[in-house]
Design a protein around this motif. Structure first.
Motif, PDB file in Angstrom:
ATOM      1  N   HIS A 197       0.859  -1.179   0.000  1.00 43.81           N
ATOM      2  CA  HIS A 197       0.000   0.000   0.000  1.00 43.81           C
ATOM      3  C   HIS A 197       0.900   1.236   0.000  1.00 43.81           C
ATOM      4  O   HIS A 197       1.714   1.404   0.914  1.00 43.81           O
ATOM      5  N   ILE A 198       0.760   2.078  -0.996  1.00 41.11           N
ATOM      6  CA  ILE A 198       1.580   3.290  -1.079  1.00 41.11           C
ATOM      7  C   ILE A 198       1.409   4.105   0.202  1.00 41.11           C
ATOM      8  O   ILE A 198       2.377   4.467   0.865  1.00 41.11           O
ATOM      9  N   LEU A 199       0.163   4.400   0.529  1.00 38.43           N
ATOM     10  CA  LEU A 199      -0.155   5.017   1.816  1.00 38.43           C
ATOM     11  C   LEU A 199      -0.487   3.879   2.773  1.00 38.43           C
ATOM     12  O   LEU A 199      -1.393   3.088   2.492  1.00 38.43           O
ATOM     13  N   PRO A 200       0.239   3.721   3.866  1.00 38.66           N
ATOM     14  CA  PRO A 200       0.047   2.568   4.759  1.00 38.66           C
ATOM     15  C   PRO A 200      -1.428   2.340   5.082  1.00 38.66           C
ATOM     16  O   PRO A 200      -2.145   3.274   5.457  1.00 38.66           O
ATOM     17  N   PHE A 201      -1.852   1.102   4.934  1.00 41.69           N
ATOM     18  CA  PHE A 201      -3.273   0.793   5.103  1.00 41.69           C
ATOM     19  C   PHE A 201      -3.759   1.105   6.515  1.00 41.69           C
ATOM     20  O   PHE A 201      -4.870   1.598   6.707  1.00 41.69           O
ATOM     21  N   LYS A 202      -2.930   0.834   7.511  1.00 40.00           N
ATOM     22  CA  LYS A 202      -3.350   1.069   8.894  1.00 40.00           C
ATOM     23  C   LYS A 202      -3.635   2.541   9.163  1.00 40.00           C
ATOM     24  O   LYS A 202      -4.413   2.880  10.047  1.00 40.00           O
ATOM     25  N   LYS A 203      -3.002   3.411   8.381  1.00 43.33           N
ATOM     26  CA  LYS A 203      -3.189   4.846   8.589  1.00 43.33           C
ATOM     27  C   LYS A 203      -4.173   5.463   7.596  1.00 43.33           C
ATOM     28  O   LYS A 203      -4.780   6.490   7.881  1.00 43.33           O
ATOM     29  N   SER A 204      -4.299   4.836   6.435  1.00 41.17           N
ATOM     30  CA  SER A 204      -5.163   5.420   5.400  1.00 41.17           C
ATOM     31  C   SER A 204      -6.488   4.690   5.241  1.00 41.17           C
ATOM     32  O   SER A 204      -7.452   5.256   4.738  1.00 41.17           O
TER      33      SER A 204
END
Length: 582
Positions: free
Chosen positions: A364-371
């Motif tokens: 995930h380009i933008l970390p899934f846990k955060k996005s």
């Protein structure tokens, strides 16, 4: 590291196990496959959907012979060709229909060229199903490839029983014993059958419904006629109105399930307090309102994805990894092609024979846990080592301080065509990420909930109608409601009270007013007065005392350990792991 250790152990001990097959240590096979590659997860029964015609029954596995026949008989019965001389579409003759049935039964993939040759028509003849991916009886073809004439000599019941054994007996040793003992097969044939890989997935219907429909399809009826003759008419079923909502339908989507349960809780609470409503209005998600242009765009996108998935299957089979790659493997292949067969972070070439191994991952380009963004546009493929270096950070945060590395990444992604949304994610920092509104990422779930909610609340027997999100937004703007909870005349989505405002607009919009709004929007002349003069002031006062209720989070979630790569580096004195410093 572990694979090297295994190789050393095997090198020392292989002299003692000379009878093991040559491919025992080959990549993706033998002991390596057992240790380093996860076996397919067992699909829980409650994750399988219910039959639309027999709601108490689960959907049947696609690999079952009955489902295979059900599928290809529909295609054969629907097949028409365009007669140029009479300028009309014609059904094929019964003789040709029987030819096609025999052909579909013995071939996995059906091409239009083969159909034209079989039916003896010229190359310019058009079929109505040319755009469809036609499939034959893939299960029968797989088994026939092992048993040959033995399979053809079995009766229809025997074939079904054999396939039932192959699909239901999960333990290979038990299956092999049954094939040898009960079916009297040679040991080599039994072993090959145990290793067969059948078409995954499930039909939309249960085995009970399919068995009722098959006799009529075999006679040549199309699905709609077969359904009526089997007793599954299209008439609207009359149901006794319920005093409150019963348990909602179970889907494979946990977010949708949760949404329907919340809907049940709210509506039943309203019924308990105020009695059963006379009418219910549901606002459909905005993306359900798809015009002709968007339908065509969506269809083109689906066709493109279909071709890419077919190419992924071909590549997967060429490496002898099996017949049916899983969803992630197909995504890997699509991303690989999209990224010019290179790692997104190192720009190094990823060879095809390494694509489906543990050396390459989807990130995930933008970390899934955060996005919480699991969309395709937030995914790339990269080498596992690069992913470990990136860790739980955005690309900008991970490498933005390294001018050479960051320049290499940005130069590579600048050549990605038509992926502006994906490229833009590379430049976001965690600070910007925390300010994003991720409501849009949940739109797919909202669409599905909207559809199911419409069917679900109908059991109350009251008047259920639908309003379109776009119309509601225009009326809300017209009545000056947008700035009640925001500083501008735009809908404020970060404040959940906007749902209450939408509910007021929907409730205050009668059917006649709704039709008028639609007509005026189409003419770009929307001018609708509020239902009474002081509604805005009254709503503003109510909003000041509105409390947002959130469903409690009662379970722990997240990773048990920090996602860091560990490895043995001799010059550093042993086992080390990467740690991010901020």
């Amino acid at each position: 590291m572990y694979q090297d250790e295994l190789a050393q152990i095997w090198h020392e001990q292989k002299n003692y196990f000379s009878r093991l097959p040559d491919d025992f240590m080959a990549d993706n096979q033998g002991i390596k496959k057992i240790i380093f590659y996860q076996r397919p997860l067992k699909l829980k029964k409650d994750r399988i959907g219910r039959c639309s015609l027999e709601p108490t029954k689960y959907r049947a596995a696609t690999a079952r012979l009955e489902v295979q026949k059900f599928r290809y008989l529909q295609d054969v019965n629907n097949l028409e060709y365009f007669e140029r001389y009479t300028d009309q579409w014609l059904k094929i003759s019964e003789e040709n229909r029987q030819k096609l049935i025999g052909y579909f039964e013995c071939h996995e993939k059906i091409t239009v060229t083969a159909l034209k040759k079989l039916l003896g028509v010229d190359k310019l003849t058009k079929f109505n199903l040319e755009a469809k991916n036609l499939k034959g009886n893939t299960t029968a073809c797989e088994v026939r490839s092992v048993l040959g004439a033995v399979w053809d000599n079995y009766s229809e019941d025997q074939r079904s029983e054999l396939v039932e054994d192959l699909l239901s007996i999960k333990k290979k040793s038990a299956l092999k014993t049954r094939l040898i003992g009960c079916w009297k097969l040679h040991q080599s044939q039994a072993l090959q059958l145990c290793l067969l890989e059948f078409e995954p997935g499930h039909s939309n219907l249960s085995l009970k419904a399919i068995n009722k429909l098959l006799p009529f399809l075999k006679q040549g009826d199309i699905y709609s006629d077969a359904r009526k003759k089997a007793g599954y008419g299209y008439e609207i079923e009359e149901i006794d109105p319920q005093e409150k909502l019963n348990a909602p339908p179970v889907t494979a989507n946990p977010i949708v399930n949760k949404g329907l349960h919340e809907l049940k809780r709210v509506i039943n609470a309203i019924i308990k307090q105020y009695g059963k409503p006379t009418s219910i209005r549901i606002e459909m998600a905005r993306d359900l309102e798809m015009n002709t242009k968007r339908y065509k765009e969506n269809e083109a996108r689906q066709n493109k994805n279909k071709k890419e998935n077919e190419a992924a299957v071909t590549a997967y089979r060429s490496l002898n990894l099996g017949n049916y790659p899983n969803h992630d493997d197909k995504i890997k292949y699509r991303l690989w092609q999209e990224q010019d067969k290179r790692c997104a972070y190192s720009n190094k070439v990823i060879p095809l024979n390494g694509l489906f191994t543990a050396e390459v991952e989807i990130d995930h380009i933008l970390p899934f846990k955060k996005s919480l963004d699991n969309s395709y546009m937030n995914k790339v493929i990269c080498f596992t080592a690069e992913n470990r270096t990136k860790g739980d950070r955005t690309p900008k945060d991970a490498w933005g301080g390294n001018e050479e590395k960051w320049g290499q990444i940005t130069a590579a992604i600048s050549h990605w065509k038509g992926l502006e949304s994906k490229v833009s994610r590379f430049y976001q920092t965690e600070t910007e990420l925390s300010q994003r509104d991720f409501i849009s990422s949940q739109l797919n779930d909202t669409r599905y909930i909207s559809k199911l909610a419409l069917e679900y609340v109908s059991q109350l027997g009251c008047d259920v109608s639908v309003t379109k999100g776009y119309v509601v937004s225009q009326v809300r703007h017209q009545w000056g409601f947008n700035d009640l909870i925001g500083e501008t005349d735009k809908k404020e989505r970060t404040d959940h009270r906007h749902h209450a405002i939408d509910a007021v607009v929907i409730a205050a919009t009668s059917r006649s007013l709704y039709k008028k709004a639609v007509a005026e929007i189409q003419r770009n002349k929307l001018k609708i007065a509020p239902p009474y003069p002081h509604i805005r002031d009254e709503l503003n006062e109510r909003l000041k005392h509105t409390i947002i209720s959130h469903a409690p989070q009662r379970k722990l979630s997240g990773g048990l350990h920090e996602e860091t790569g560990a490895g043995f580096i001799e010059r550093h004195g042993g086992l080390v792991y990467r740690k991010n410093f901020h």
